[in-house]
Design a protein around this motif. Structure first.
Motif, short mmCIF file in Angstrom:
data_model
loop_
_atom_site.label_atom_id
_atom_site.label_comp_id
_atom_site.label_asym_id
_atom_site.label_seq_id
_atom_site.Cartn_x
_atom_site.Cartn_y
_atom_site.Cartn_z
N THR A 128 0.85 -1.18 0.00
CA THR A 128 0.00 0.00 0.00
C THR A 128 0.89 1.24 0.00
N VAL A 129 0.38 2.32 -0.55
CA VAL A 129 1.17 3.55 -0.63
C VAL A 129 1.42 4.10 0.78
N GLU A 130 2.67 4.48 1.04
CA GLU A 130 3.05 5.10 2.31
C GLU A 130 3.63 6.48 2.01
N SER A 131 3.46 7.40 2.94
CA SER A 131 4.01 8.73 2.70
C SER A 131 4.57 9.32 3.99
N HIS A 132 5.46 10.29 3.81
CA HIS A 132 6.07 10.99 4.94
C HIS A 132 6.10 12.48 4.61
N ARG A 133 5.60 13.29 5.51
CA ARG A 133 5.50 14.73 5.28
C ARG A 133 6.71 15.46 5.86
N ILE A 134 7.31 16.33 5.04
CA ILE A 134 8.38 17.22 5.49
C ILE A 134 7.79 18.61 5.60
N ILE A 170 6.90 12.63 0.69
CA ILE A 170 7.70 11.59 0.06
C ILE A 170 6.89 10.30 0.07
N TYR A 171 6.72 9.71 -1.12
CA TYR A 171 5.86 8.54 -1.27
C TYR A 171 6.67 7.28 -1.53
N ASN A 172 6.42 6.27 -0.73
CA ASN A 172 6.95 4.93 -0.93
C ASN A 172 5.81 4.10 -1.53
N VAL A 173 5.94 3.77 -2.80
CA VAL A 173 4.82 3.21 -3.58
C VAL A 173 5.09 1.74 -3.90
N ILE A 179 -0.57 3.12 -6.94
CA ILE A 179 0.25 4.09 -7.68
C ILE A 179 -0.59 5.31 -8.07
N VAL A 180 -1.78 5.04 -8.61
CA VAL A 180 -2.68 6.13 -9.00
C VAL A 180 -3.05 6.97 -7.78
N LYS A 181 -3.25 6.32 -6.65
CA LYS A 181 -3.61 7.04 -5.42
C LYS A 181 -2.52 8.05 -5.02
N ALA A 182 -1.26 7.64 -5.14
CA ALA A 182 -0.15 8.55 -4.79
C ALA A 182 -0.17 9.78 -5.68
N PHE A 183 -0.37 9.59 -6.99
CA PHE A 183 -0.39 10.74 -7.91
C PHE A 183 -1.63 11.60 -7.70
N GLU A 184 -2.74 11.00 -7.27
CA GLU A 184 -3.93 11.79 -6.97
C GLU A 184 -3.72 12.64 -5.72
N GLN A 185 -3.00 12.11 -4.75
CA GLN A 185 -2.75 12.85 -3.52
C GLN A 185 -1.76 14.00 -3.74
N SER A 186 -0.78 13.80 -4.60
CA SER A 186 0.23 14.84 -4.88
C SER A 186 0.48 14.91 -6.39
#
Length: 337
Positions: A50-56, A65-68, A86-93
């Motif tokens: 699942t897509v993971e992310s970390h906010r700076i 930063i997305y770990n896809v 993958i599509v979810k990550a691009f939709e979020q950012s």
């Protein structure tokens, strides 16, 4: 105060790390962030699904930063699940810089990496200067033409998709105990990312990967390799050309990186002198706070020192730092050991 919270919301930019399972996406994410934020266990059951992310948190923009998950899997259900993530990550950012990880084996890009990148490129197009190729886990002991050979093969395998050596970053296999080399490599990678520009990444077509076609596609890639290697004269000529071009590109990157390090050290000195109440104009050959104002394109790092970091780097190195550049230089400045 709350009424202004929506209008004053900081812009967000994404750094989306793509690549197949086991390519080292979690490792690269952790390297950029500066500590182990994502699981890096290479066992199959630990692979990201699942897509993971970390906010700076940086001013005036934030970086996610997305770990896809990887794309290529054995079963169609898993491929479809990964496509959705993958599509979810691009939709979020949607305004992002993209890194695609290559993991060469025996001096060749892996067929599954070729297949995955072509499918993603067809779907998203990836505007110029928003896409980075990272060749991961490169042997520290290798022939002088190792990278150039991979570039030559990639050029042939991806044709007619253009590739630029200015967008290539080679990451050596690192000893986990060698903190100095790890820190230096991290700094160079962060600087390299900062030279690229966030762009809108639009889904323009479906990501098409069919599990029942993978065997055929892998065989087609292997056949292309054999054809390229059989024509030794043409391949060797292209390798020689790629080697010269890559060495020139790398020298330019290294000079700009060293310029950035110098400027950031000057800015740090200025900030320290300002806190003591001294005139910073005498530091670093007269570079004052006035000369390191807000970043172009509305980008800046988290403090006056961070804001100056991006500007000084751009002025010294002859590059334009976008929103993501200011945020990611903040990472370098404040996590540097």
């Amino acid at each position: 105060m709350e009424a202004n919270s929506v209008s004053s919301k900081k812009p967000e930019y994404g750094l989306i790390i793509l690549g197949n399972s086991g390519s080292g996406k979690s490792y690269i994410c952790n390297m950029i962030i500066g500590y182990e934020r994502f699981e890096t266990d290479r066992r199959r059951e630990a692979v990201t699904t699942t897509v993971e992310s970390h906010r700076i948190d940086a001013e005036p923009s934030d970086l996610l930063i997305y770990n896809v998950p990887g794309l290529i899997e054995s079963h169609q259900e898993e491929i479809d699940r990964n496509k959705r993530e993958i599509v979810k990550a691009f939709e979020q950012s949607p305004i992002s810089v993209v890194i695609f990880l290559w993991t060469p084996v025996d001096g060749r890009p892996q067929p599954d990496d070729i297949i995955a990148f072509k499918a993603l490129k067809e779907a998203y197009k990836f505007p110029p200067k928003s896409l980075i190729f990272v060749l991961n886990n490169i042997p520290s002991k290798r022939p002088a033409t190792y990278e150039a050979r991979i570039f030559a093969l990639l050029t042939k395998m991806l044709n007619p998709i253009p590739i630029s050596l200015e967008d290539m970053f080679c990451l050596d296999t690192l000893n986990s105990e060698d903190n100095e080399k790890f820190s230096a490599t991290r700094g160079r990678l962060i600087h390299f990312i900062a030279e690229h520009h966030e762009k809108e990444q639009k889904l323009q077509a479906d990501i098409i990967v069919r599990s029942n076609e993978l065997r055929m596609l892998r065989e087609a890639v292997k056949k292309q390799y054999l054809e390229a290697e059989e024509n030794k004269q043409a391949l060797e000529l292209q390798i020689k050309q790629m080697k010269n071009e890559y060495e020139a590109a790398r020298k330019g990157q290294e000079k700009r990186y060293q310029d950035m390090v110098f400027k950031l050290d000057v800015i740090k000195q200025q900030a320290e002198e300002e806190e003591k109440g001294h005139d910073p104009a005498i530091i670093g050959g007269g570079i004052s706070a006035a000369s390191v104002g807000a970043l172009g394109a509305g980008a800046a790092a988290g403090t006056a020192m961070g804001a100056g970091a991006g500007t000084a780097m751009g002025a010294a190195a002859g590059v334009t730092i976008g929103g993501i550049g200011g945020a990611i230089i903040t990472l370098y400045r404040f996590r540097r050991k």
